[in-house]
Each structure stands twice: as C-alpha cells, then as structure tokens.
Write a protein that holds these residues in place. Structure first.
Motif, mmCIF file in Angstrom:
data_model
loop_
_atom_site.group_PDB
_atom_site.id
_atom_site.type_symbol
_atom_site.label_atom_id
_atom_site.label_comp_id
_atom_site.label_asym_id
_atom_site.label_seq_id
_atom_site.Cartn_x
_atom_site.Cartn_y
_atom_site.Cartn_z
ATOM 1 N N LEU A 153 7.759 -3.504 -3.389
ATOM 2 C CA LEU A 153 6.817 -4.413 -4.037
ATOM 3 C C LEU A 153 5.792 -3.642 -4.857
ATOM 4 C CD1 LEU A 153 6.043 -6.827 -1.038
ATOM 5 C CD2 LEU A 153 7.964 -6.885 -2.625
ATOM 6 N N HIS A 154 5.411 -2.470 -4.385
ATOM 7 C CA HIS A 154 4.435 -1.597 -5.060
ATOM 8 C C HIS A 154 3.141 -2.346 -5.383
ATOM 9 C CE1 HIS A 154 6.790 2.120 -5.467
ATOM 10 N NE2 HIS A 154 7.833 1.299 -5.490
ATOM 11 N N LEU A 155 2.690 -3.124 -4.420
ATOM 12 C CA LEU A 155 1.417 -3.819 -4.591
ATOM 13 C C LEU A 155 0.293 -2.816 -4.812
ATOM 14 C CD1 LEU A 155 1.875 -6.472 -1.785
ATOM 15 C CD2 LEU A 155 1.563 -6.990 -4.212
ATOM 16 N N GLY A 156 -0.551 -3.098 -5.798
ATOM 17 C CA GLY A 156 -1.683 -2.224 -6.103
ATOM 18 C C GLY A 156 -1.383 -1.131 -7.093
ATOM 19 N N ASP B 145 7.727 1.057 0.557
ATOM 20 C CA ASP B 145 7.030 0.992 -0.728
ATOM 21 C C ASP B 145 6.529 -0.421 -0.991
ATOM 22 O OD1 ASP B 145 7.539 3.657 -0.960
ATOM 23 O OD2 ASP B 145 8.768 3.515 -2.763
ATOM 24 N N ILE B 146 6.068 -1.049 0.056
ATOM 25 C CA ILE B 146 5.477 -2.379 -0.058
ATOM 26 C C ILE B 146 4.132 -2.263 -0.775
ATOM 27 C CG2 ILE B 146 4.673 -4.388 1.225
ATOM 28 C CD1 ILE B 146 7.754 -3.775 1.283
ATOM 29 N N LEU B 147 3.368 -1.256 -0.416
ATOM 30 C CA LEU B 147 2.138 -0.918 -1.123
ATOM 31 C C LEU B 147 2.392 0.349 -1.934
ATOM 32 C CD1 LEU B 147 -0.400 -1.391 1.821
ATOM 33 C CD2 LEU B 147 0.428 -3.108 0.199
ATOM 34 N N ASP B 148 1.830 0.392 -3.121
ATOM 35 C CA ASP B 148 2.019 1.581 -3.950
ATOM 36 C C ASP B 148 1.265 2.769 -3.362
ATOM 37 O OD1 ASP B 148 3.254 2.463 -6.541
ATOM 38 O OD2 ASP B 148 1.186 3.108 -6.898
ATOM 39 N N PHE C 51 -5.379 -6.396 -1.199
ATOM 40 C CA PHE C 51 -4.221 -6.937 -0.480
ATOM 41 C C PHE C 51 -4.589 -8.038 0.508
ATOM 42 C CE2 PHE C 51 -3.734 -2.225 -0.901
ATOM 43 C CZ PHE C 51 -2.974 -2.246 -2.059
ATOM 44 N N THR C 52 -5.753 -8.676 0.335
ATOM 45 C CA THR C 52 -6.221 -9.671 1.290
ATOM 46 C C THR C 52 -5.250 -10.841 1.415
ATOM 47 O OG1 THR C 52 -8.515 -9.093 0.788
ATOM 48 C CG2 THR C 52 -8.123 -11.203 1.893
ATOM 49 N N ARG C 53 -4.795 -11.380 0.283
ATOM 50 C CA ARG C 53 -3.891 -12.528 0.320
ATOM 51 C C ARG C 53 -2.545 -12.144 0.933
ATOM 52 N NH1 ARG C 53 -7.193 -12.769 -3.832
ATOM 53 N NH2 ARG C 53 -8.171 -14.756 -4.410
ATOM 54 N N PHE C 54 -2.064 -10.950 0.600
ATOM 55 C CA PHE C 54 -0.783 -10.489 1.122
ATOM 56 C C PHE C 54 -0.844 -10.308 2.629
ATOM 57 C CE2 PHE C 54 1.890 -6.686 2.143
ATOM 58 C CZ PHE C 54 3.116 -7.333 2.080
ATOM 59 N N PHE C 55 -1.872 -9.618 3.107
ATOM 60 C CA PHE C 55 -2.003 -9.413 4.548
ATOM 61 C C PHE C 55 -2.173 -10.751 5.271
ATOM 62 C CE2 PHE C 55 -3.865 -4.907 3.807
ATOM 63 C CZ PHE C 55 -2.590 -4.396 3.700
ATOM 64 N N GLY C 56 -2.902 -11.673 4.640
ATOM 65 C CA GLY C 56 -3.074 -12.992 5.249
ATOM 66 C C GLY C 56 -1.756 -13.731 5.378
ATOM 67 N N ASP D 81 4.049 4.302 1.036
ATOM 68 C CA ASP D 81 3.192 3.742 2.092
ATOM 69 C C ASP D 81 3.472 4.430 3.433
ATOM 70 O OD1 ASP D 81 5.709 2.637 2.408
ATOM 71 O OD2 ASP D 81 5.069 0.555 2.122
ATOM 72 N N ILE D 82 3.517 5.757 3.373
ATOM 73 C CA ILE D 82 3.791 6.567 4.569
ATOM 74 C C ILE D 82 2.673 6.439 5.598
ATOM 75 C CG2 ILE D 82 4.186 8.917 5.402
ATOM 76 C CD1 ILE D 82 5.036 9.610 2.513
ATOM 77 N N TRP D 83 1.433 6.332 5.118
ATOM 78 C CA TRP D 83 0.288 6.543 6.005
ATOM 79 C C TRP D 83 -0.240 5.244 6.611
ATOM 80 C CZ3 TRP D 83 0.319 8.767 0.959
ATOM 81 C CH2 TRP D 83 0.797 10.078 0.948
ATOM 82 N N ILE D 84 0.683 4.463 7.151
ATOM 83 C CA ILE D 84 0.313 3.310 7.968
ATOM 84 C C ILE D 84 0.362 3.753 9.425
ATOM 85 C CG2 ILE D 84 0.954 0.970 8.671
ATOM 86 C CD1 ILE D 84 2.316 0.649 5.962
#
Length: 249
Positions: free
Chosen positions: A13-16, A49-52, A65-70, A90-93
């Motif tokens: 998705l590469h959000l952000g 790679d959901i988040l860039d 990412f407020t709406r996405f996380f919600g 998005d390795i660092w979750i």
C-alpha cells in the motif's frame, strides 16, 4: 447477516509515501476497501510494505494513518483475524500496533493451513536468491544494536532520510514492474515444493514486486503476486475453495 468466510490478501500500500500525489485520498481509498470487505472478511493478511515508513518509538507514536489504523481496529474488534507481515519498508513495527489494534505481526515465511489447504506467505524480499548487498542491508535493518542506535537519532532527521531514500528507490526503478519481476519468487516456489514433497504447498502468496501474477505451477500449486496500491489497487480473496485476484474500483 453476512457470513464471514473469506480471507483477503493485500500488500504494498505504501501509505505515507512522499511520491503519492494525494496521501489523504490514498488512505481513504484503502479505508473504503477495508470497510467494503468487512461484512464477509474472516481473515486479513497484510503482506508487507503497508506503510512506506514506520519507526516505532517506545513512548511516542509517529503522526498519520489515523483513518487506516481505525479501520483495522474496527475489523479486529469485530472478530477478524489480522496478520501484518513486515516488509522492507515497514520493518520496525514492534508492540504498539499489536497491542492497540489487536493484530499479529509476522516477520519472514509463514506456512499455515487455511480451510484444509496449505499456504506459504512472505512479503517477497526474504526468499529465493538475493543479492549479497541486499542480504547485508536486510540483516542490518533487523539488527537490535543498529535499531537502538537509529532510535537515538532525532525523528526530524530519520523520517526525512527514510522518505528521501524511498523516493530515490522509486526513481531508480525500484517500483517499476516488469515481466521478470517475479521470476525469483516463481523459482523459489518450484524449488520449495520439490524439496518438500511430503508437505507440498497449495498456494504461494507474495507481495514486494509491484506486479500481478496469478499462475499455476507444473506441480499444480498456485503462485500469487499481489501487485500494489500505487497504481493497481489489487488484492486476492480466498473463499475456502478458490483464490481470485481482483482490483478495487
């Protein structure tokens, strides 16, 4: 009342990402998709790679990412099983999203059984023949000492650096799909089943390549490469018997 019997797979998705012209519209489109699948979604696999870019600090949360996380939280609260695979962006979750949303974070290959069929899933950057330089970089990003040192740098420097790197990679062709983009993953799938004849995989699911592939291998197994949400807006759905590639219009 809808029966929840579908499993969804989505990646890249590469959000952000700084190169996406309208980040808010991009996020809203993803949220519309999540709301769309909510009535019949039993499981959701986010294949990396959901988040860039995401760096999870111990006591603060990066903005956005407020709406996405919600939307993810609504799915989790309604009983949907959500598994988020770490990608190369998005390795660092660590523990924030699992605790707050109620999802599971997975790093590397997952072999699991869904509805009586064997699935192998991975983002796609950690299997097959990988260049030496990429393997070293991948190991560095997962090194605990390197992570602690990086976390000590002020976000005003690290966030800008990360987005610049991502944008540069795209300009250099890092996100350009090609007919050969999935060859490494196809070869991995063929070799894996040849080496695991007693535990044959029915479905291989990958992301990472930003190209779409829905192919049957010579041994009868299927390989799916999920495309992306930069230009393709593609995903796969498993209904317990068949898996289908689709696009979200």
């Amino acid at each position: 009342m809808s029966i929840r019997n579908n499993t969804y797979f989505i990646s890249d998705l590469h959000l952000g990402a700084s190169y996406i012209a309208n980040p808010r519209a991009h996020e809203r489109r993803v949220v519309e998709f999540l709301d769309h699948i909510a009535p019949d979604c039993k499981r959701l696999f986010l294949l990396g790679d959901i988040l860039d870019y995401w760096w999870e600090y111990r006591t603060v949360v990066p903005r956005g990412f407020t709406r996405f996380f919600g939307a993810l939280a609504r799915l989790a609260d309604s009983g949907v099983e959500i598994v988020w695979f770490k990608g190369n962006h998005d390795i660092w979750i660590f523990d924030y999203l699992p605790q707050e949303i109620g999802l599971t974070v997975h790093d590397g290959i997952m072999v699991t059984e869904l509805d009586g069929h064997r699935f192998l899933m991975e983002h796609g950057d950690g299997v097959g023949r990988l260049p030496w330089s990429f393997r070293k970089l991948r190991g560095l990003f997962r090194n605990r000492v390197a992570q602690k040192l990086y976390a000590a740098i002020h976000p005003r420097w690290t966030i800008g650096f990360a987005h610049s790197w991502s944008s540069h990679s795209r300009k250099q062709g890092g996100y350009t799909p090609s007919e050969r983009a999935g060859d490494n993953l196809v070869n991995f799938a063929r070799t894996y089943n040849a080496d695991h004849a007693d535990e044959k995989i029915d479905f291989f699911i990958f992301g990472h390549c930003h190209t779409i592939l829905d192919s049957t291998l010579p041994d009868g197994s299927k390989i799916i490469i999920l495309g992306d949400w930069i230009s393709r807006f593609s995903y796969a759905v498993w209904d317990g018997k068949d898996i289908t590639m689709k696009r979200f219009e």
